[in-house]
Scaffold this active site. Structure first.
Site, PDB file in Angstrom:
ATOM      1  N   ARG A  40       0.867  -1.337   0.032  1.00 56.98           N
ATOM      2  CA  ARG A  40      -0.016  -0.003  -0.033  1.00 56.98           C
ATOM      3  C   ARG A  40       0.838   1.281  -0.023  1.00 56.98           C
ATOM      4  NH1 ARG A  40      -3.227  -3.206  -1.223  1.00 56.98           N
ATOM      5  NH2 ARG A  40      -5.370  -3.222  -0.423  1.00 56.98           N
ATOM      6  N   SER A  62     -10.976  -0.323   2.064  1.00 58.70           N
ATOM      7  CA  SER A  62     -10.680  -0.460   3.306  1.00 58.70           C
ATOM      8  C   SER A  62     -10.285   0.824   3.933  1.00 58.70           C
ATOM      9  CB  SER A  62      -9.352  -1.290   3.322  1.00 58.70           C
ATOM     10  OG  SER A  62      -9.758  -2.652   2.743  1.00 58.70           O
ATOM     11  N   GLU A  96      -6.127   4.160   5.315  1.00 56.71           N
ATOM     12  CA  GLU A  96      -5.691   4.052   3.894  1.00 56.71           C
ATOM     13  C   GLU A  96      -6.560   5.163   3.036  1.00 56.71           C
ATOM     14  OE1 GLU A  96      -5.674  -0.037   2.311  1.00 56.71           O
ATOM     15  OE2 GLU A  96      -7.072   0.901   0.694  1.00 56.71           O
TER      16      GLU A  96
END
Ligand code: EPU
Length: 302
Positions: A159, A210, A280
């Protein structure tokens, strides 16, 4: 529309969360030349793609932004694929599948744009966007120029990528894909869609994917579930009842509702496990004191 831009742009309906106020001015460049010109004339302007991973303040954002949704050309030459940053993941996944090209099947379930997916190194079901990436052409805001970066130079990890550290803006991406049968590729995409259907809320229930990144060696969803997050809500937003790392906007919620709920989730996990979950979701906005205070904790802003 003047110079491909709109002033006082109401952004709410364009975002996956269906949340957001007015933006000072939004530019919609159609190619790298137009993009560079806007950058030249508007230093430090922020850039977004499909707004599928971004929470925009309901109090709006007074500055200018660029949306790359009109930079959407795709070129396929043999196993090489060149896609502009504004191309949507599911569209690219479908187009390459029809040519029997494998490597991007995971994208079928993500509403994001290619630029955003490279920026955050999107991944799902054991595929990451970095796996088959060869080059990305990016705008370097420090040197105010367009440069080509190899996969190694982009420092991909879970990520994250160099783009986040240096604010590089992904403009165009070159992939090298593998030949497989159309049936094989389609069945992998079906598998991904069915995983998504069973584990993640559909976009009919506005959400931003998410909420927090998985901490190393653990799962944000599992940690949040264990502290009872599935029963948490604030105003018009709540944690999704089937996966504790998703927030769904069920009743015309505001950005403050989302940030407050994120704060509750973050604090409970921190108190129980001494783990500080990292968001995120990207947040844009600075017009509201309460939101600024919440961002100091969640995003470690000053
Ligand atoms: N779990 C719980 N309770 C929950 C949710 C999850 O116990 O409420 C447990 C699951 O049972 C599983 C583990 O947590 O053992 C991981 O859950 P899941 O398989 O759903 O995957 P995830 O880690 O939550 C990640 C990505 C998703 C991606 C899926 C599939 C992150 C933060 N999320 O989810 O990406 O689609 O894997 O590969 O890395 C996104 O980034 O927006 C996104 C949706």
């Amino acid at each position: 529309m003047e110079n491909n831009s709109i002033k006082d742009f109401d952004i709410k309906t364009l975002t996956s969360f269906k949340i957001g106020g007015k933006i000072g001015e939004v530019f919609f460049p159609e190619n790298i030349e137009q993009f560079s010109k806007i950058m030249e004339q508007n230093k430090n302007i922020k850039v977004f793609g499909n707004l599928s991973n971004t929470l925009i303040s309901s109090y709006g954002y007074n500055e200018k932004i660029i949306l790359t949704t009109k930079m959407n050309s795709i070129k396929i030459e043999g196993t090489k694929v060149i896609a502009d940053c504004g191309v949507k993941g599911p569209k690219l996944a479908q187009e390459v599948a029809q040519k029997g090209l494998s490597g991007l099947e995971f994208m079928i379930g993500f509403p994001g744009s290619i630029g955003g997916e490279v920026y955050m190194n999107a991944s799902a079901n054991s595929q990451a966007i970095s796996d088959c990436l060869i080059y990305a052409t990016c705008f370097d805001p420090k040197e105010q120029c367009v440069k080509k970066y190899t996969k190694d130079e982009l420092g991909f990890a879970y990520r994250t990528s160099r783009c986040q550290k240096e604010n590089l803006i992904v403009l165009q991406v070159e992939f090298e894909l593998k030949q497989k049968t159309v049936d094989e590729i389609k069945s992998k995409m079906e598998e991904n869609l069915s995983f998504r259907k069973n584990h993640q809320p559909s976009l009919a229930l506005p959400n931003c994917g998410s909420v927090f990144k998985n901490p190393q060696g653990d799962s944000a969803g599992r940690l949040l579930d264990s502290i009872g997050a599935k029963n948490m809500y604030v105003g018009g937003v709540k944690v999704w009842e089937n996966h504790a790392n998703f927030i769904v906007n069920t009743n015309n919620g505001s950005s403050t509702d989302v940030l407050e709920l994120m704060y509750k989730m973050y604090t409970e996990v921190k108190n129980r496990y001494n783990i500080e979950l990292e968001p995120e979701i990207i947040f844009l906005g600075s017009n509201n004191d309460k939101e600024n205070e919440l961002c100091k904790i969640l995003y470690k802003t000053k």
